[in-house]
Design a protein around this motif. Structure first.
Motif, short mmCIF file in Angstrom:
data_model
loop_
_atom_site.label_atom_id
_atom_site.label_comp_id
_atom_site.label_asym_id
_atom_site.label_seq_id
_atom_site.Cartn_x
_atom_site.Cartn_y
_atom_site.Cartn_z
N SER A 192 82.66 1.45 -1.25
CA SER A 192 83.05 1.44 0.16
C SER A 192 84.53 1.76 0.31
O SER A 192 85.29 1.72 -0.64
CB SER A 192 82.75 0.08 0.78
N TYR A 193 84.92 2.09 1.52
CA TYR A 193 86.32 2.40 1.82
C TYR A 193 86.61 2.05 3.26
O TYR A 193 85.69 1.81 4.06
CB TYR A 193 86.62 3.88 1.55
N ARG A 194 87.86 2.01 3.61
CA ARG A 194 88.29 1.66 4.96
C ARG A 194 88.47 2.94 5.79
O ARG A 194 88.81 3.99 5.26
CB ARG A 194 89.61 0.89 4.91
N THR A 195 88.23 2.82 7.09
CA THR A 195 88.41 3.95 8.00
C THR A 195 89.48 3.62 9.02
O THR A 195 89.38 2.60 9.72
CB THR A 195 87.09 4.30 8.72
N ASP A 196 90.49 4.47 9.10
CA ASP A 196 91.57 4.29 10.07
C ASP A 196 91.05 4.73 11.44
O ASP A 196 90.74 5.91 11.65
CB ASP A 196 92.78 5.14 9.65
N SER A 197 90.95 3.79 12.37
CA SER A 197 90.39 4.09 13.69
C SER A 197 91.19 5.15 14.44
O SER A 197 90.64 5.87 15.28
CB SER A 197 90.32 2.81 14.53
N THR A 198 92.47 5.28 14.13
CA THR A 198 93.31 6.24 14.86
C THR A 198 93.03 7.69 14.45
O THR A 198 93.49 8.61 15.11
CB THR A 198 94.80 5.95 14.65
N ASN A 199 92.25 7.89 13.36
CA ASN A 199 91.92 9.25 12.95
C ASN A 199 91.07 9.97 13.99
O ASN A 199 91.00 11.20 14.00
CB ASN A 199 91.17 9.25 11.61
N LEU A 200 90.41 9.21 14.86
CA LEU A 200 89.55 9.80 15.89
C LEU A 200 90.29 10.04 17.20
O LEU A 200 89.72 10.60 18.14
CB LEU A 200 88.33 8.90 16.14
N GLU A 201 91.54 9.60 17.27
CA GLU A 201 92.33 9.75 18.49
C GLU A 201 93.22 10.97 18.37
O GLU A 201 93.77 11.24 17.30
CB GLU A 201 93.15 8.48 18.74
N ASN A 202 93.39 11.71 19.45
CA ASN A 202 93.97 13.05 19.37
C ASN A 202 95.38 13.17 19.92
O ASN A 202 95.80 14.25 20.31
CB ASN A 202 93.04 14.04 20.07
N GLU A 203 96.13 12.06 19.94
CA GLU A 203 97.51 12.15 20.40
C GLU A 203 98.38 12.92 19.41
O GLU A 203 99.30 13.62 19.80
CB GLU A 203 98.08 10.74 20.62
N MET A 204 98.08 12.78 18.10
CA MET A 204 98.89 13.45 17.09
C MET A 204 98.34 14.84 16.80
O MET A 204 97.12 15.07 16.81
CB MET A 204 98.96 12.62 15.81
N LEU A 205 99.23 15.79 16.49
CA LEU A 205 98.84 17.18 16.28
C LEU A 205 97.83 17.31 15.15
O LEU A 205 96.84 18.03 15.28
CB LEU A 205 100.08 18.03 15.98
N ARG A 206 98.05 16.61 14.03
CA ARG A 206 97.12 16.75 12.91
C ARG A 206 95.71 16.33 13.32
O ARG A 206 94.72 16.97 12.94
CB ARG A 206 97.58 15.93 11.71
#
Length: 453
Positions: A192-206
């Motif tokens: 298992s691994y952890r998922t950063d919830s902010t990866n789905l938010e589009n405020e950052m360019l990447r």
């Protein structure tokens, strides 16, 4: 034809990244791995633990930046420590004080992500020195590489070489491995691994590139990945050649580095081709310490002799260019009286000071009142702790329709002039988003911008 296993690819990537630093695997006694808890770094940790010879000690490091909700960010670090313990891999954990990333962002006039990265790498270097780790493995993969090149294209960068396989003691064994291979490996091994919830938010360019642009390219532009790879390889080769010319040019112009400035012979500098002049300026800017990305348009202007002789001096992104009596100077811009970056974390009601402002905070979660210089503002939906700070690069604020607007454009519309760095910004803490609740313009006679949820 037998396909290489994931661990064989990681070993191949490890050997290649070490060879890029002129070292063989047999020469190593201790290798480190930076582990965030996400799929990439967890796969790297587990693979290295399986493939490294017993003669090489593997040590892990994890950094809690404290820029997300406590249960999420501390949970990541807890998970890394637990997994390392189960693998018998020594793990060093670093805690960055909550609010420090945001504070450094204001002080250095950088974005949150850039400040977090700088603090993280400081911890990495401390870890390597204390633990006698010869090389530290980072988990950048081929998807990261493609996203980085797309970012640089959109930002107008001249360097499309992407993420290097090695830089000093930092190496990247996963740089030729795709994210789907990483996830398949973890699934097969039931890890298992952890998922950063902010990866789905589009405020950052990447994130916008990853979540919006890449799916469109995948659907409508077959072969774009191969094209980006070829473009990157060509850029790397061009850069290698130009870097050779740069070394010769620096000698010819009497290039001299001081503490936070660089000087060189302007007359000789202007005799070079623009590509070399660009690299001379970037080398100087890097040493002087720009507060944010230098616009290419600014650099291009200062490759033109007539412009430089007419302008004489000009600044951008915290850097000042000056041409005087044939001497070209690149230096960190001296802070003027109106540039007053400040930052404070408010954890409970009381009296506080930040910048030129001494202010009183009262109320409770969901409704806070702030008073300063006989001015008062109420902010609903605000919880302790919150940040009371000056603006920083990349700040955006929600419109009533949920879209985002640049804070700088708002201040320009208010015509605040040299008060830009004095007007307080009130922001929620515990989220990497630009979750600004209020711009307190009325403190200086302007409008207020309050975000209503």
């Amino acid at each position: 034809m037998n396909m290489k296993s994931f661990e064989e690819k990681v070993l191949e990537g490890l050997i290649y990244s070490l060879s890029d630093s002129k070292v063989s695997l047999d020469d190593c006694n201790s290798i480190g791995v930076a582990v965030s808890g996400g799929a990439d770094s967890i796969s790297l940790l587990c693979a290295l633990n399986n493939i490294l010879p017993k003669s090489i000690t593997l040590k892990a490091v994890t950094v809690n930046h404290n820029i997300r909700a406590p249960e999420e960010t501390a949970g990541d670090a807890d998970y890394v420590e637990t997994l390392c313990k189960s693998l018998n891999v020594p793990c060093v954990r670093y805690e960055i004080e909550r609010g420090l990333v945001e504070k450094k962002s204001v002080e250095d006039k950088n974005g949150i992500e850039d400040s977090a990265r700088r603090l993280r790498y400081e911890k990495f270097r401390h870890f390597m020195e204390n633990e006698k780790v010869e090389f530290l493995c980072l988990a950048h993969n081929k998807n990261d590489q493609e996203e980085t090149i797309l970012m640089r294209i959109l930002q107008g960068s001249g360097d499309l070489g992407g993420i290097p396989v090695s830089r000093g003691k930092f190496i990247r064994p996963l740089i030729s491995i795709y994210r789907f291979e990483i996830e398949n490996y973890l699934s097969e091994k039931n890890i298992s691994y952890r998922t950063d919830s902010t990866n789905l938010e589009n405020e950052m360019l990447r994130n916008r590139i990853r979540n919006i642009l890449v799916p469109v390219l995948d659907q409508h532009f077959n072969g774009w990945k191969k094209a980006v790879e070829h473009l990157s390889e060509k850029s790397r080769r061009d850069n290698e050649a130009l870097d050779g010319f740069l070394k010769e040019a620096l000698v010819e112009i009497d290039y001299e580095e001081k503490e936070s400035s660089v000087t060189f012979n302007g007359d000789v500098y202007f005799s070079f081709d623009n590509a070399i002049k660009d690299r001379i300026l970037m080398e100087a800017v890097k040493h002087a310490g720009a507060s944010e990305r230098i616009p290419q348009s600014f650099l291009s202007r200062w490759t033109e002799k007539k412009y430089a002789e007419f302008k004489k001096t000009e600044g951008s992104s915290g850097i000042q260019f000056t041409l005087e009596k044939g001497l070209f100077t690149v230096e960190k811009k001296k802070q003027v009286a109106t540039e007053e970056g400040f930052f404070a974390i408010i954890e409970k009601p009381g009296t506080f000071s930040a910048g030129n402002c001494t202010f009183e905070v009262s109320g409770e979660n969901h409704k806070v009142t702030i008073r300063c210089n006989e001015k008062e503002i109420q902010v609903s939906g605000l919880e302790f702790p919150f940040a009371f700070r000056s603006r920083q690069p990349g700040d955006e604020v929600k419109n009533s329709d949920g879209s985002m607007r640049s804070l700088s454009k708002i201040l320009d519309g208010w015509k605040v002039s040299d008060l830009k760095d004095r007007i307080p910004v009130i922001q929620k803490v515990g989220s990497p988003l630009q979750d600004i609740k209020c711009i307190w313009g009325s403190l200086y006679g302007f409008s207020d911008w309050i975000v209503v949820e």
